[in-house]
Design a protein around this motif. Structure first.
Motif, PDB file in Angstrom:
ATOM      1  N   ILE A  30      45.042  48.005  39.409  1.00  0.00           N
ATOM      2  CA  ILE A  30      44.106  48.080  40.533  1.00  0.00           C
ATOM      3  C   ILE A  30      42.853  47.277  40.217  1.00  0.00           C
ATOM      4  N   LEU A  31      42.312  47.464  39.024  1.00  0.00           N
ATOM      5  CA  LEU A  31      41.081  46.767  38.632  1.00  0.00           C
ATOM      6  C   LEU A  31      41.293  45.279  38.426  1.00  0.00           C
ATOM      7  N   ARG A  32      42.541  44.874  38.153  1.00  0.00           N
ATOM      8  CA  ARG A  32      42.838  43.471  37.846  1.00  0.00           C
ATOM      9  C   ARG A  32      43.600  42.779  38.969  1.00  0.00           C
ATOM     10  N   ALA A  33      43.625  43.391  40.134  1.00  0.00           N
ATOM     11  CA  ALA A  33      44.337  42.805  41.268  1.00  0.00           C
ATOM     12  C   ALA A  33      43.707  41.466  41.667  1.00  0.00           C
ATOM     13  N   ASP A  34      44.553  40.529  42.110  1.00  0.00           N
ATOM     14  CA  ASP A  34      44.056  39.255  42.621  1.00  0.00           C
ATOM     15  C   ASP A  34      43.119  39.485  43.802  1.00  0.00           C
ATOM     16  N   ASP A  35      42.185  38.566  43.975  1.00  0.00           N
ATOM     17  CA  ASP A  35      41.307  38.650  45.140  1.00  0.00           C
ATOM     18  C   ASP A  35      42.120  38.683  46.431  1.00  0.00           C
ATOM     19  N   ASP A  36      43.207  37.929  46.482  1.00  0.00           N
ATOM     20  CA  ASP A  36      44.039  37.897  47.688  1.00  0.00           C
ATOM     21  C   ASP A  36      44.665  39.252  47.987  1.00  0.00           C
ATOM     22  N   ALA A  37      44.791  40.100  46.962  1.00  0.00           N
ATOM     23  CA  ALA A  37      45.425  41.409  47.143  1.00  0.00           C
ATOM     24  C   ALA A  37      44.437  42.486  47.579  1.00  0.00           C
ATOM     25  N   VAL A  38      43.131  42.195  47.520  1.00  0.00           N
ATOM     26  CA  VAL A  38      42.126  43.227  47.797  1.00  0.00           C
ATOM     27  C   VAL A  38      42.237  43.797  49.209  1.00  0.00           C
ATOM     28  N   PRO A  39      42.435  42.982  50.269  1.00  0.00           N
ATOM     29  CA  PRO A  39      42.564  43.591  51.606  1.00  0.00           C
ATOM     30  C   PRO A  39      43.703  44.602  51.703  1.00  0.00           C
TER      31      PRO A  39
END
Length: 351
Positions: A30-39
């Motif tokens: 969760i903390l290392r998710a890609d920026d694209d995955a944040v939404p």
């Protein structure tokens, strides 16, 4: 920032709704998710938030009841003994000032009034003073009251409970491993002991952390899991505000997406706990403050201890634009009184 996720964020959220926490590996993902995955991550967290808190937002109003003059050496704090920050320093505010703050809290539509005092812990005289004032706040305004007074003795906690204090705030601030890096005058176990004492006295627990002090992702996960074990009612997440003169003058470089990921971690590990965007949200979340309320369900509508927050009207606008609903103080309906409260807040909520 790349992470290989074996399941979807929705799968992790579904398990959270079943009462199961993420694995440690999933928490780190969760903390290392890609920026694209944040939404997509935020959307999954919103399903959890909506299940337990609907579209409601609770507002908190904080009053710095005693400033500076502290023997503790917390590196993040402008009030610490070794801080040279240019701040106001004063002993415990009198009843009139504390009542003034409570009325400002009510005017700003805050459900909870937070009385915060610097120092290692309160004297018995200070506890008596706060207890007497809380009784009057309850009688006049019916506000939910949270006190943050430092390390408590059992008899002091019982006195606060008898006076009507609903909740004690005592933040873990960081993990057991990282605590010696930020403070030497008290231990991690001192903090756990105060939370235990407050619970045994019958009060709810409020405890969170400060993100951005140089801690690792593993430290954030440690705190999230610890708070789940403690089953705290409310979790404030602060983002370190660099203050000239404090020992830790600059924070880890946080982006708004980092802040969202941290909030998502705490939502998925503590799905039933109230999650609050607290100090530093204006500095680090910036234009994504509204997005954070799809994960968190409460926020401060006031200044912080020694740093200013944004204007209350901006907070109201965020909530309105999202189509969310305020949780009002008991006995205060969210209809015609809302406009009156907001107008009053323009002049009083900085009191």
């Amino acid at each position: 920032m790349t992470a290989q996720l074996t399941e979807t964020w929705g799968d992790i959220a579904a398990r959270a709704l079943e009462g199961r926490k993420p694995s440690r590996d999933e928490a780190l993902q969760i903390l290392r998710a890609d920026d694209d995955a944040v939404p997509a991550l935020v959307a999954a967290c919103y399903e959890v938030r909506r299940e337990y808190f609907g579209r409601q937002v609770q507002l908190y109003y904080l009053k710095n009841a005693k400033s500076g003059l502290c023997p503790e050496d917390c590196g993040y704090c402008s009030q610490a003994i070794d801080s040279s920050a240019d701040i106001s320093k004063y002993t415990m505010l009198n009843e009139a000032k504390l009542m003034e703050g409570a009325r400002a809290a009510a005017a700003s539509n805050a459900r909870t009034y937070c009385i915060v005092a610097s120092g290692r812990g309160p004297s018995n005289r200070e506890v008596d003073h706060v207890a007497n004032t809380v009784t009057k706040i309850k009688d006049e305004l019916g506000l939910h009251v949270c006190c943050c007074l430092g390390i408590l003795k059992p008899e002091q906690a019982l006195k606060l409970k008898a006076a009507g204090v609903d909740r004690i705030n005592h933040n873990l601030n960081t993990s057991r491993r990282f605590t010696p890096e930020i403070v030497t005058t008290h231990s991690y176990d001192d903090r756990l002991d105060t939370l235990r004492i407050a619970r045994e006295a019958g009060m709810e627990l409020c405890s969170g952390m400060i993100v951005g002090m140089g801690e690792s992702d593993e430290d954030l996960v440690d705190v999230a899991f610890e708070l789940r074990e403690l089953d705290v009612t409310s979790i404030p997440i602060n983002f370190l505000i660099p203050i000239d003169g404090a020992t830790i003058e600059s924070s880890t470089e946080l982006t708004p997406r980092d802040c969202l990921r941290a909030l998502c971690l705490f939502r998925l590990t503590n799905p039933r706990s109230e999650l609050r965007i607290a100090g530093g949200r204006e500095v680090h979340l910036r234009s994504l403050q509204a997005m954070s309320l799809y994960v968190a369900n409460s926020m401060f509508v006031s200044d912080y201890l020694t740093t200013p927050g944004q204007a209350a009207q901006e907070d109201f606008k965020i909530i309105d634009d999202l189509g969310f609903e305020l949780v009002y103080p008991e006995g205060k309906p969210g209809d015609a009184s809302e406009a009156t409260g907001r107008q009053a807040c323009e002049t009083s909520c900085r009191a």
